[in-house]
Design a protein around this motif. Sequence first.
Motif, mmCIF file in Angstrom:
data_model
loop_
_atom_site.group_PDB
_atom_site.id
_atom_site.type_symbol
_atom_site.label_atom_id
_atom_site.label_comp_id
_atom_site.label_asym_id
_atom_site.label_seq_id
_atom_site.Cartn_x
_atom_site.Cartn_y
_atom_site.Cartn_z
ATOM 1 N N ASP A 59 0.872 -1.169 0.000
ATOM 2 C CA ASP A 59 0.000 0.000 0.000
ATOM 3 C C ASP A 59 0.909 1.219 0.000
ATOM 4 O OD1 ASP A 59 -2.280 1.556 -0.012
ATOM 5 O OD2 ASP A 59 -2.569 1.440 2.151
ATOM 6 N N GLU A 81 -8.766 -8.511 2.982
ATOM 7 C CA GLU A 81 -10.023 -8.099 3.608
ATOM 8 C C GLU A 81 -9.779 -7.391 4.936
ATOM 9 O OE1 GLU A 81 -13.176 -11.398 1.880
ATOM 10 O OE2 GLU A 81 -12.169 -11.816 3.796
ATOM 11 N N TYR A 83 -7.039 -5.834 5.965
ATOM 12 C CA TYR A 83 -6.385 -4.541 5.751
ATOM 13 C C TYR A 83 -7.389 -3.498 5.260
ATOM 14 C CZ TYR A 83 -3.198 -0.905 4.431
ATOM 15 O OH TYR A 83 -2.569 0.318 4.331
ATOM 16 N N LEU A 84 -8.246 -3.896 4.318
ATOM 17 C CA LEU A 84 -9.259 -2.970 3.803
ATOM 18 C C LEU A 84 -10.234 -2.566 4.899
ATOM 19 C CD1 LEU A 84 -9.975 -4.532 0.297
ATOM 20 C CD2 LEU A 84 -8.705 -2.427 0.806
ATOM 21 N N GLU A 85 -10.589 -3.508 5.754
ATOM 22 C CA GLU A 85 -11.483 -3.203 6.879
ATOM 23 C C GLU A 85 -10.853 -2.196 7.820
ATOM 24 O OE1 GLU A 85 -12.908 -5.595 10.817
ATOM 25 O OE2 GLU A 85 -13.108 -6.669 8.899
ATOM 26 N N SER A 87 -8.284 -0.088 7.156
ATOM 27 C CA SER A 87 -8.015 1.196 6.486
ATOM 28 C C SER A 87 -9.292 1.992 6.237
ATOM 29 C CB SER A 87 -7.255 0.971 5.182
ATOM 30 O OG SER A 87 -8.028 0.240 4.263
ATOM 31 N N ASN A 88 -10.446 1.324 6.111
ATOM 32 C CA ASN A 88 -11.710 2.040 5.926
ATOM 33 C C ASN A 88 -12.218 2.662 7.209
ATOM 34 O OD1 ASN A 88 -11.858 1.557 3.167
ATOM 35 N ND2 ASN A 88 -13.019 -0.331 3.416
ATOM 36 N N LYS A 89 -11.749 2.161 8.347
ATOM 37 C CA LYS A 89 -12.175 2.721 9.643
ATOM 38 C C LYS A 89 -11.461 4.032 9.929
ATOM 39 C CE LYS A 89 -13.534 -1.552 11.890
ATOM 40 N NZ LYS A 89 -13.284 -2.473 12.998
ATOM 41 N N GLU A 90 -10.319 4.218 9.311
ATOM 42 C CA GLU A 90 -9.521 5.436 9.583
ATOM 43 C C GLU A 90 -10.056 6.627 8.863
ATOM 44 O OE1 GLU A 90 -5.539 4.356 8.582
ATOM 45 O OE2 GLU A 90 -5.361 3.067 10.319
#
Length: 90
Positions: A59, A81, A83-85, A87-90
């Motif tokens: 990334d 999945e 990592y995407l979860e 990174s989407n929380k930030e």
Amino acid sequence: MKIEYFKNDKCSVCKAMLPKIQTIAKNFDIDIEVIDVIENPSYPAQKLVFTVPTVIILDKEFEIKRFARNFSISEVINTIERYLEISNKE
């Protein structure tokens, strides 16, 4: 996010895993770069890739996770999945 897939044309496991990794990249809309370690030995050396197949998930050019030799497709999917979860929380 990007996937780097290191392979060798003489490696039967590499040949079997490549379409699966390409499908993962397509499903998650991730760029994929396939690097042949025989044709281009300097780049794998810089990345400290000593065996094939090797999958590196990046990334912004930072390594998130590396899978080498013995790994499962589900491990790769779970890592992406997760990592995407996160990174989407930030």
